[in-house]
Design a protein around this motif. Structure first.
Motif, PDB file in Angstrom:
ATOM      1  N   GLU A   1     -14.776 -12.114 -47.350  1.00 20.66           N
ATOM      2  CA  GLU A   1     -15.026 -11.385 -46.122  1.00 20.66           C
ATOM      3  C   GLU A   1     -13.925 -11.658 -45.108  1.00 20.66           C
ATOM      4  O   GLU A   1     -13.407 -12.745 -45.015  1.00 20.66           O
ATOM      5  CB  GLU A   1     -16.368 -11.814 -45.525  1.00 20.66           C
ATOM      6  N   GLU A   2     -13.593 -10.646 -44.357  1.00 22.95           N
ATOM      7  CA  GLU A   2     -12.584 -10.795 -43.309  1.00 22.95           C
ATOM      8  C   GLU A   2     -13.221 -11.492 -42.104  1.00 22.95           C
ATOM      9  O   GLU A   2     -14.346 -11.200 -41.718  1.00 22.95           O
ATOM     10  CB  GLU A   2     -12.084  -9.411 -42.907  1.00 22.95           C
ATOM     11  N   GLN A   3     -12.499 -12.430 -41.518  1.00 23.36           N
ATOM     12  CA  GLN A   3     -13.010 -13.120 -40.339  1.00 23.36           C
ATOM     13  C   GLN A   3     -13.024 -12.146 -39.170  1.00 23.36           C
ATOM     14  O   GLN A   3     -12.034 -11.487 -38.905  1.00 23.36           O
ATOM     15  CB  GLN A   3     -12.124 -14.332 -40.015  1.00 23.36           C
ATOM     16  N   ARG A   4     -14.148 -12.078 -38.492  1.00 25.53           N
ATOM     17  CA  ARG A   4     -14.285 -11.154 -37.372  1.00 25.53           C
ATOM     18  C   ARG A   4     -14.646 -11.952 -36.132  1.00 25.53           C
ATOM     19  O   ARG A   4     -15.429 -12.881 -36.185  1.00 25.53           O
ATOM     20  CB  ARG A   4     -15.360 -10.118 -37.659  1.00 25.53           C
ATOM     21  N   GLY A   5     -14.091 -11.531 -35.000  1.00 24.59           N
ATOM     22  CA  GLY A   5     -14.307 -12.272 -33.776  1.00 24.59           C
ATOM     23  C   GLY A   5     -15.141 -11.519 -32.774  1.00 24.59           C
ATOM     24  O   GLY A   5     -15.874 -10.584 -33.101  1.00 24.59           O
ATOM     25  N   CYS A   6     -15.006 -11.917 -31.536  1.00 21.19           N
ATOM     26  CA  CYS A   6     -15.810 -11.368 -30.453  1.00 21.19           C
ATOM     27  C   CYS A   6     -15.488  -9.901 -30.196  1.00 21.19           C
ATOM     28  O   CYS A   6     -16.369  -9.121 -29.858  1.00 21.19           O
ATOM     29  CB  CYS A   6     -15.582 -12.190 -29.196  1.00 21.19           C
ATOM     30  N   LEU A   7     -14.240  -9.509 -30.344  1.00 18.71           N
ATOM     31  CA  LEU A   7     -13.890  -8.111 -30.080  1.00 18.71           C
ATOM     32  C   LEU A   7     -14.533  -7.171 -31.078  1.00 18.71           C
ATOM     33  O   LEU A   7     -14.837  -6.026 -30.759  1.00 18.71           O
ATOM     34  CB  LEU A   7     -12.366  -7.938 -30.088  1.00 18.71           C
ATOM     35  N   PHE A   8     -14.764  -7.659 -32.302  1.00 20.29           N
ATOM     36  CA  PHE A   8     -15.476  -6.828 -33.276  1.00 20.29           C
ATOM     37  C   PHE A   8     -16.912  -6.607 -32.815  1.00 20.29           C
ATOM     38  O   PHE A   8     -17.439  -5.500 -32.912  1.00 20.29           O
ATOM     39  CB  PHE A   8     -15.465  -7.477 -34.652  1.00 20.29           C
ATOM     40  N   ALA A   9     -17.539  -7.646 -32.280  1.00 26.87           N
ATOM     41  CA  ALA A   9     -18.922  -7.517 -31.808  1.00 26.87           C
ATOM     42  C   ALA A   9     -18.991  -6.554 -30.630  1.00 26.87           C
ATOM     43  O   ALA A   9     -19.950  -5.790 -30.497  1.00 26.87           O
ATOM     44  CB  ALA A   9     -19.477  -8.881 -31.419  1.00 26.87           C
ATOM     45  N   LEU A  10     -17.999  -6.578 -29.747  1.00 24.92           N
ATOM     46  CA  LEU A  10     -18.016  -5.683 -28.597  1.00 24.92           C
ATOM     47  C   LEU A  10     -17.758  -4.233 -28.969  1.00 24.92           C
ATOM     48  O   LEU A  10     -18.001  -3.340 -28.168  1.00 24.92           O
ATOM     49  CB  LEU A  10     -16.975  -6.135 -27.566  1.00 24.92           C
ATOM     50  N   SER A  11     -17.252  -3.998 -30.176  1.00 30.25           N
ATOM     51  CA  SER A  11     -16.969  -2.620 -30.575  1.00 30.25           C
ATOM     52  C   SER A  11     -18.186  -1.930 -31.179  1.00 30.25           C
ATOM     53  O   SER A  11     -18.101  -0.770 -31.560  1.00 30.25           O
ATOM     54  CB  SER A  11     -15.816  -2.594 -31.584  1.00 30.25           C
ATOM     55  N   GLN A  12     -19.303  -2.623 -31.264  1.00 31.61           N
ATOM     56  CA  GLN A  12     -20.496  -2.033 -31.853  1.00 31.61           C
ATOM     57  C   GLN A  12     -21.203  -1.146 -30.834  1.00 31.61           C
ATOM     58  O   GLN A  12     -21.461  -1.569 -29.703  1.00 31.61           O
ATOM     59  CB  GLN A  12     -21.454  -3.131 -32.337  1.00 31.61           C
ATOM     60  N   PRO A  13     -21.527   0.098 -31.187  1.00 31.06           N
ATOM     61  CA  PRO A  13     -22.128   1.034 -30.219  1.00 31.06           C
ATOM     62  C   PRO A  13     -23.437   0.551 -29.585  1.00 31.06           C
ATOM     63  O   PRO A  13     -23.595   0.699 -28.367  1.00 31.06           O
ATOM     64  CB  PRO A  13     -22.346   2.310 -31.037  1.00 31.06           C
ATOM     65  N   PRO A  14     -24.401  -0.032 -30.323  1.00 30.14           N
ATOM     66  CA  PRO A  14     -25.632  -0.454 -29.648  1.00 30.14           C
ATOM     67  C   PRO A  14     -25.390  -1.507 -28.573  1.00 30.14           C
ATOM     68  O   PRO A  14     -26.008  -1.463 -27.505  1.00 30.14           O
ATOM     69  CB  PRO A  14     -26.505  -1.019 -30.770  1.00 30.14           C
TER      70      PRO A  14
ATOM     71  N   VAL B   1     -25.946   0.001 -19.822  1.00 30.42           N
ATOM     72  CA  VAL B   1     -27.204   0.156 -19.083  1.00 30.42           C
ATOM     73  C   VAL B   1     -27.381  -1.002 -18.112  1.00 30.42           C
ATOM     74  O   VAL B   1     -27.730  -0.793 -16.936  1.00 30.42           O
ATOM     75  CB  VAL B   1     -28.398   0.262 -20.059  1.00 30.42           C
ATOM     76  N   VAL B   2     -27.142  -2.221 -18.562  1.00 25.68           N
ATOM     77  CA  VAL B   2     -27.280  -3.388 -17.687  1.00 25.68           C
ATOM     78  C   VAL B   2     -26.270  -3.307 -16.541  1.00 25.68           C
ATOM     79  O   VAL B   2     -26.619  -3.569 -15.380  1.00 25.68           O
ATOM     80  CB  VAL B   2     -27.111  -4.691 -18.494  1.00 25.68           C
ATOM     81  N   GLY B   3     -25.040  -2.929 -16.834  1.00 30.65           N
ATOM     82  CA  GLY B   3     -24.032  -2.799 -15.789  1.00 30.65           C
ATOM     83  C   GLY B   3     -24.398  -1.728 -14.774  1.00 30.65           C
ATOM     84  O   GLY B   3     -24.190  -1.897 -13.569  1.00 30.65           O
ATOM     85  N   THR B   4     -24.947  -0.614 -15.244  1.00 28.69           N
ATOM     86  CA  THR B   4     -25.357   0.454 -14.337  1.00 28.69           C
ATOM     87  C   THR B   4     -26.490  -0.001 -13.428  1.00 28.69           C
ATOM     88  O   THR B   4     -26.492   0.293 -12.221  1.00 28.69           O
ATOM     89  CB  THR B   4     -25.794   1.697 -15.148  1.00 28.69           C
ATOM     90  N   LEU B   5     -27.450  -0.731 -13.995  1.00 30.36           N
ATOM     91  CA  LEU B   5     -28.548  -1.240 -13.169  1.00 30.36           C
ATOM     92  C   LEU B   5     -28.050  -2.220 -12.117  1.00 30.36           C
ATOM     93  O   LEU B   5     -28.498  -2.191 -10.963  1.00 30.36           O
ATOM     94  CB  LEU B   5     -29.610  -1.898 -14.060  1.00 30.36           C
ATOM     95  N   LEU B   6     -27.119  -3.081 -12.499  1.00 29.63           N
ATOM     96  CA  LEU B   6     -26.546  -4.011 -11.521  1.00 29.63           C
ATOM     97  C   LEU B   6     -25.767  -3.266 -10.435  1.00 29.63           C
ATOM     98  O   LEU B   6     -25.835  -3.623  -9.257  1.00 29.63           O
ATOM     99  CB  LEU B   6     -25.639  -5.025 -12.226  1.00 29.63           C
ATOM    100  N   LEU B   7     -25.024  -2.245 -10.831  1.00 25.68           N
ATOM    101  CA  LEU B   7     -24.279  -1.451  -9.860  1.00 25.68           C
ATOM    102  C   LEU B   7     -25.220  -0.739  -8.892  1.00 25.68           C
ATOM    103  O   LEU B   7     -24.992  -0.740  -7.668  1.00 25.68           O
ATOM    104  CB  LEU B   7     -23.396  -0.431 -10.586  1.00 25.68           C
ATOM    105  N   LEU B   8     -26.272  -0.148  -9.410  1.00 25.45           N
ATOM    106  CA  LEU B   8     -27.236   0.537  -8.538  1.00 25.45           C
ATOM    107  C   LEU B   8     -27.921  -0.448  -7.596  1.00 25.45           C
ATOM    108  O   LEU B   8     -28.154  -0.128  -6.421  1.00 25.45           O
ATOM    109  CB  LEU B   8     -28.273   1.282  -9.382  1.00 25.45           C
ATOM    110  N   ALA B   9     -28.253  -1.635  -8.092  1.00 23.94           N
ATOM    111  CA  ALA B   9     -28.880  -2.638  -7.227  1.00 23.94           C
ATOM    112  C   ALA B   9     -27.913  -3.084  -6.136  1.00 23.94           C
ATOM    113  O   ALA B   9     -28.311  -3.258  -4.975  1.00 23.94           O
ATOM    114  CB  ALA B   9     -29.336  -3.830  -8.064  1.00 23.94           C
ATOM    115  N   GLY B  10     -26.634  -3.247  -6.474  1.00 24.67           N
ATOM    116  CA  GLY B  10     -25.643  -3.635  -5.479  1.00 24.67           C
ATOM    117  C   GLY B  10     -25.431  -2.564  -4.434  1.00 24.67           C
ATOM    118  O   GLY B  10     -25.345  -2.852  -3.235  1.00 24.67           O
TER     119      GLY B  10
END
Length: 61
Positions: free
Chosen positions: A25-38, A45-54
């Motif tokens: 298996e190829e070693q995968r790092g944090c950037l691979f995890a951030l590329s996942q759509p879910p 969604v969390v960022g939008t809620l924080l922005l709206l609250a601010g």
């Protein structure tokens, strides 16, 4: 037969069946995890809620 020192047994050759599974298996790092759509949808969604609250706190209170 290969010449081994002091009569030590020769190491068996690694075949794909005996090779560890994680080595293939190829070693995968944090950037691979951030590329996942879910995950990106969740973070958006969390960022939008924080922005709206601010914005609510700054301009409407």
């Amino acid at each position: 037969m290969p010449d081994t020192p002091h009569g030590a047994p020769a190491a068996p050759a690694r075949t794909p069946a005996t090779a560890p599974a994680h080595a293939a298996e190829e070693q995968r790092g944090c950037l691979f995890a951030l590329s996942q759509p879910p995950l990106m949808i969740f973070l958006a969604v969390v960022g939008t809620l924080l922005l709206l609250a601010g914005v609510h706190d700054l301009f409407l209170l």
